[in-house]
Scaffold this motif. Structure first.
Motif, PDB file in Angstrom:
ATOM      1  N   GLU A   1      15.880  -8.412 -16.587  1.00 32.02           N
ATOM      2  CA  GLU A   1      14.994  -7.599 -15.753  1.00 32.02           C
ATOM      3  C   GLU A   1      14.444  -8.450 -14.610  1.00 32.02           C
ATOM      4  N   HIS A   2      14.553  -7.926 -13.383  1.00 32.72           N
ATOM      5  CA  HIS A   2      14.114  -8.675 -12.201  1.00 32.72           C
ATOM      6  C   HIS A   2      12.895  -8.069 -11.525  1.00 32.72           C
ATOM      7  N   ALA A   3      12.737  -6.773 -11.600  1.00 33.33           N
ATOM      8  CA  ALA A   3      11.600  -6.143 -10.925  1.00 33.33           C
ATOM      9  C   ALA A   3      11.287  -4.823 -11.600  1.00 33.33           C
ATOM     10  N   MET A   4      10.006  -4.452 -11.525  1.00 30.03           N
ATOM     11  CA  MET A   4       9.589  -3.155 -12.030  1.00 30.03           C
ATOM     12  C   MET A   4       8.474  -2.630 -11.135  1.00 30.03           C
ATOM     13  N   GLY A   5       8.386  -1.329 -11.056  1.00 31.36           N
ATOM     14  CA  GLY A   5       7.360  -0.752 -10.204  1.00 31.36           C
ATOM     15  C   GLY A   5       7.470   0.754 -10.172  1.00 31.36           C
ATOM     16  N   SER A   6       7.008   1.351  -9.088  1.00 31.08           N
ATOM     17  CA  SER A   6       7.073   2.802  -8.948  1.00 31.08           C
ATOM     18  C   SER A   6       7.286   3.160  -7.494  1.00 31.08           C
ATOM     19  N   ILE A   7       7.940   4.304  -7.288  1.00 28.61           N
ATOM     20  CA  ILE A   7       8.183   4.809  -5.944  1.00 28.61           C
ATOM     21  C   ILE A   7       7.788   6.275  -5.890  1.00 28.61           C
ATOM     22  N   ASP A   8       7.520   6.751  -4.697  1.00 30.67           N
ATOM     23  CA  ASP A   8       7.158   8.152  -4.484  1.00 30.67           C
ATOM     24  C   ASP A   8       7.935   8.643  -3.273  1.00 30.67           C
ATOM     25  N   THR A   9       8.874   9.557  -3.504  1.00 28.30           N
ATOM     26  CA  THR A   9       9.706  10.052  -2.393  1.00 28.30           C
ATOM     27  C   THR A   9       9.054  11.198  -1.642  1.00 28.30           C
ATOM     28  N   ASP A  10       7.930  11.699  -2.147  1.00 29.90           N
ATOM     29  CA  ASP A  10       7.274  12.845  -1.508  1.00 29.90           C
ATOM     30  C   ASP A  10       5.984  12.483  -0.786  1.00 29.90           C
ATOM     31  N   ALA A  11       5.443  11.313  -1.091  1.00 27.19           N
ATOM     32  CA  ALA A  11       4.148  10.938  -0.513  1.00 27.19           C
ATOM     33  C   ALA A  11       4.257  10.693   0.980  1.00 27.19           C
ATOM     34  N   GLU A  12       3.242  11.099   1.690  1.00 25.19           N
ATOM     35  CA  GLU A  12       3.160  10.821   3.117  1.00 25.19           C
ATOM     36  C   GLU A  12       2.673   9.391   3.299  1.00 25.19           C
ATOM     37  N   PRO A  13       3.420   8.541   4.015  1.00 26.28           N
ATOM     38  CA  PRO A  13       2.987   7.147   4.206  1.00 26.28           C
ATOM     39  C   PRO A  13       1.621   7.079   4.870  1.00 26.28           C
ATOM     40  N   GLU A  14       0.769   6.192   4.349  1.00 23.55           N
ATOM     41  CA  GLU A  14      -0.557   6.017   4.909  1.00 23.55           C
ATOM     42  C   GLU A  14      -0.613   4.873   5.914  1.00 23.55           C
ATOM     43  N   VAL A  15       0.480   4.111   6.017  1.00 24.12           N
ATOM     44  CA  VAL A  15       0.501   2.962   6.916  1.00 24.12           C
ATOM     45  C   VAL A  15       0.734   3.450   8.338  1.00 24.12           C
ATOM     46  N   ALA A  16      -0.175   3.106   9.241  1.00 19.97           N
ATOM     47  CA  ALA A  16      -0.032   3.526  10.627  1.00 19.97           C
ATOM     48  C   ALA A  16       0.803   2.518  11.394  1.00 19.97           C
ATOM     49  N   PRO A  17       1.545   2.964  12.423  1.00 22.69           N
ATOM     50  CA  PRO A  17       2.283   2.013  13.263  1.00 22.69           C
ATOM     51  C   PRO A  17       1.342   0.980  13.867  1.00 22.69           C
ATOM     52  N   CYS A  18       1.884  -0.160  14.233  1.00 20.68           N
ATOM     53  CA  CYS A  18       1.084  -1.264  14.767  1.00 20.68           C
ATOM     54  C   CYS A  18       1.271  -1.307  16.289  1.00 20.68           C
ATOM     55  N   PRO A  19       0.366  -0.714  17.052  1.00 16.48           N
ATOM     56  CA  PRO A  19       0.579  -0.606  18.497  1.00 16.48           C
ATOM     57  C   PRO A  19       0.672  -1.946  19.215  1.00 16.48           C
ATOM     58  N   GLU A  20       0.038  -3.001  18.683  1.00 16.41           N
ATOM     59  CA  GLU A  20       0.086  -4.294  19.362  1.00 16.41           C
ATOM     60  C   GLU A  20       1.472  -4.927  19.334  1.00 16.41           C
ATOM     61  N   LEU A  21       2.373  -4.396  18.489  1.00 14.99           N
ATOM     62  CA  LEU A  21       3.737  -4.908  18.466  1.00 14.99           C
ATOM     63  C   LEU A  21       4.631  -4.245  19.507  1.00 14.99           C
ATOM     64  N   MET A  22       4.098  -3.288  20.229  1.00 21.01           N
ATOM     65  CA  MET A  22       4.881  -2.608  21.266  1.00 21.01           C
ATOM     66  C   MET A  22       5.139  -3.519  22.455  1.00 21.01           C
ATOM     67  N   VAL A  23       4.298  -4.533  22.640  1.00 19.36           N
ATOM     68  CA  VAL A  23       4.444  -5.484  23.753  1.00 19.36           C
ATOM     69  C   VAL A  23       4.811  -6.844  23.170  1.00 19.36           C
ATOM     70  N   TRP A  24       5.831  -7.481  23.762  1.00 19.82           N
ATOM     71  CA  TRP A  24       6.246  -8.794  23.277  1.00 19.82           C
ATOM     72  C   TRP A  24       6.526  -9.723  24.437  1.00 19.82           C
ATOM     73  N   PRO A  25       6.028 -10.971  24.393  1.00 18.71           N
ATOM     74  CA  PRO A  25       5.195 -11.571  23.343  1.00 18.71           C
ATOM     75  C   PRO A  25       3.822 -10.904  23.265  1.00 18.71           C
ATOM     76  N   PRO A  26       3.118 -11.050  22.161  1.00 18.15           N
ATOM     77  CA  PRO A  26       1.797 -10.435  22.044  1.00 18.15           C
ATOM     78  C   PRO A  26       0.847 -11.007  23.089  1.00 18.15           C
ATOM     79  N   PRO A  27       0.100 -10.172  23.779  1.00 21.33           N
ATOM     80  CA  PRO A  27      -0.819 -10.649  24.817  1.00 21.33           C
ATOM     81  C   PRO A  27      -1.792 -11.698  24.268  1.00 21.33           C
ATOM     82  N   GLY A  28      -1.933 -12.783  25.007  1.00 19.04           N
ATOM     83  CA  GLY A  28      -2.848 -13.842  24.591  1.00 19.04           C
ATOM     84  C   GLY A  28      -2.331 -14.690  23.458  1.00 19.04           C
ATOM     85  N   GLY A  29      -1.043 -14.570  23.129  1.00 16.55           N
ATOM     86  CA  GLY A  29      -0.494 -15.291  21.995  1.00 16.55           C
ATOM     87  C   GLY A  29      -0.307 -16.776  22.264  1.00 16.55           C
TER      88      GLY A  29
END
Length: 203
Positions: free
Chosen positions: A57-85
């Motif tokens: 056994e290498h991994a165990m966990g749970s998945i949900d194929t119906d759940a709406e993802p709660e993670v929002a996109p990261c707008p600061e990654l739209m510009v590269w390199p990151p401003p002020g980096g």
């Protein structure tokens, strides 16, 4: 798969690839429970194993194929390199990881650029050209995903309280609330921030 959320995953043991032959993989996904979550387990067995040999056994966990993802996109990654980096020199990164016991071959040395903006580490990871035509075979290519974690190594070194002994490297073994929004990428932009547990004993 797109639309699948990993609500929890724990790594139990590494998958060791033998010098010869291969390994059989078994992925078990059980029916959904009352809340819609499905139990997930990943096992392996040597390809030349005998009938009746057990599965590791290498991994165990749970998945949900119906759940709406709660993670929002990261707008600061739209510009590269990151401003002020603040650019990070990566010449000795993989030599340092090798000295700490983690040896990455060319396929897994995908971190091409890195920057700091405050305590946050930003990385650009690229799939080697020879593997570019395999990107669409995965939700996210394993070599690309692994290289994305190398940005985390930089973020950890930025925080003195998170440093272990000089010859150690911290890596994640438990995951939760992971959502995949798209598939088939050959390049990723990554942002990593470290939140310390109370008492500063871990991240």
């Amino acid at each position: 798969l797109g639309g699948t959320t990993v609500t929890g995953l724990t790594l139990a043991a590494p998958l060791v690839i033998p010098p010869k032959d291969g390994v059989r993989l078994q992925v078990s996904v059980k029916p959904p429970d009352a809340e819609g979550a499905r139990e997930l387990m990943i096992f392996s067995q040597l390809e030349d194993g005998q009938e009746g040999d057990g599965w590791n056994e290498h991994a165990m966990g749970s998945i949900d194929t119906d759940a709406e993802p709660e993670v929002a996109p990261c707008p600061e990654l739209m510009v590269w390199p990151p401003p002020g980096g603040e650019a990070v020199e990566l010449t000795e990164l993989y030599d340092g990881l090798r000295d700490a016991g983690l040896q990455y071959g060319p396929t897994f040395q995908g971190l091409e650029e890195a920057y700091f903006v405050g305590e946050a580490a930003y990385g650009r990871v690229v799939l080697p050209e020879k593997l570019g035509n395999t990107a669409e075979d995965y939700g996210i290519h394993p070599a690309l995903f692994d290289a994305a974690l190398h940005t985390m190594v930089l973020a950890l070194t930025r925080q003195e309280a998170a440093k272990g002994p000089k010859d150690s490297v911290l890596l994640p073994f438990e995951w939760s609330d992971v959502a995949l929004f798209a598939t088939g990428a050959s390049e990723l932009r990554v942002k990593v921030t470290i939140e310390m547990e109370p008492g500063g004993d871990g991240a």
